[in-house]
Write a protein that holds these residues in place. Structure first.
Motif, PDB file in Angstrom:
ATOM      1  N   TYR A   4     -18.116  28.795 -64.931  1.00 54.96           N
ATOM      2  CA  TYR A   4     -19.277  28.493 -64.096  1.00 54.96           C
ATOM      3  C   TYR A   4     -20.064  29.759 -63.755  1.00 54.96           C
ATOM      4  CZ  TYR A   4     -16.910  24.047 -63.676  1.00 54.96           C
ATOM      5  OH  TYR A   4     -16.297  22.857 -63.960  1.00 54.96           O
ATOM      6  N   THR A   8     -23.846  30.333 -64.958  1.00 56.94           N
ATOM      7  CA  THR A   8     -24.913  30.641 -64.000  1.00 56.94           C
ATOM      8  C   THR A   8     -25.660  31.910 -64.395  1.00 56.94           C
ATOM      9  OG1 THR A   8     -23.671  29.538 -62.249  1.00 56.94           O
ATOM     10  CG2 THR A   8     -25.414  31.052 -61.568  1.00 56.94           C
ATOM     11  N   ASN A  61     -24.188  24.357 -65.794  1.00 58.58           N
ATOM     12  CA  ASN A  61     -22.955  24.057 -65.073  1.00 58.58           C
ATOM     13  C   ASN A  61     -22.448  22.649 -65.397  1.00 58.58           C
ATOM     14  OD1 ASN A  61     -22.003  26.353 -63.360  1.00 58.58           O
ATOM     15  ND2 ASN A  61     -24.154  26.309 -62.797  1.00 58.58           N
ATOM     16  N   TYR A  65     -18.852  21.916 -67.152  1.00 60.59           N
ATOM     17  CA  TYR A  65     -17.907  20.944 -66.602  1.00 60.59           C
ATOM     18  C   TYR A  65     -17.486  19.911 -67.643  1.00 60.59           C
ATOM     19  CZ  TYR A  65     -15.911  17.387 -63.576  1.00 60.59           C
ATOM     20  OH  TYR A  65     -15.068  16.475 -63.004  1.00 60.59           O
TER      21      TYR A  65
END
Length: 191
Positions: A4, A8, A61, A65
């Protein structure tokens, strides 16, 4: 957690590059030597714009996931900004620049090289993805006597077919259209 953070950071960087390309490519596309002029524009006239970075942070993100394979995860993180640029410029100018397709083609070649055991599936995906849209474009020319879909769309789908391969082509196209709808709606409403 590290995925993550990487997603980002990549989103913040690629969001700025995406915004810059959306603002600068229309004037570059008008010239003949567009590929030579893309890289130098990244050095001059660069403005900070957070809209596309925020959008990419959310999308990256979500990719981090939902996508399990590490290579695919990062490949998609480079495909998504190119699709956003193609979508916005196609909406604004009715044109998908060849620069976008060259980058997507290179990403497709990388995907094929990494997934070398399924290289034939990627080639069939390229032929099928471009072929279906070529048939649609030809059909609209025959029936309606006007261009219903440009060759930029055909090349874009051929590149996506190369990236996803024949096995991922149906879900890849569905993902592309779902992302395009979401991105188009957000772009129209927010920007």
């Amino acid at each position: 957690m590290i995925n993550y953070i990487i997603a980002t950071i990549l989103a913040l960087i690629l969001g700025q590059v995406t915004a810059h390309l959306i603002y600068r490519l229309p004037e570059i596309v008008a010239d003949e030597d567009e590929l030579k002029k893309v890289i130098p524009t990244l050095k001059t006239g660069f403005k900070w714009d957070v809209k596309y970075s925020v959008l990419l942070v959310i999308l990256f993100n979500l990719v981090a996931y939902f996508v399990q394979a590490t290579f695919l995860k990062y490949l998609y993180m480079f495909v998504i900004p190119m699709l956003i640029v193609a979508l916005v410029l196609d909406f604004k100018m009715q044109l998908i620049p060849d620069t976008i397709q060259v980058v997507l083609l290179l990403l497709g070649i990388i995907a094929t090289a990494v997934d070398y055991t399924n290289w034939l599936g990627h080639i069939i995906g390229l032929i099928t993805g471009g072929g279906i849209y070529l048939l649609i474009a030809g059909f609209s020319l025959l029936v309606f006597r006007k261009e219903g879909m440009g060759m930029g769309d055909v090349k874009l789908m051929a590149c996506l077919g190369l990236i996803f391969g024949i096995k991922g082509l149906p879900t890849g196209f569905l993902d592309f259209f779902a992302q395009a709808d979401i991105i188009f709606t957000i772009t129209i409403l927010a920007f």
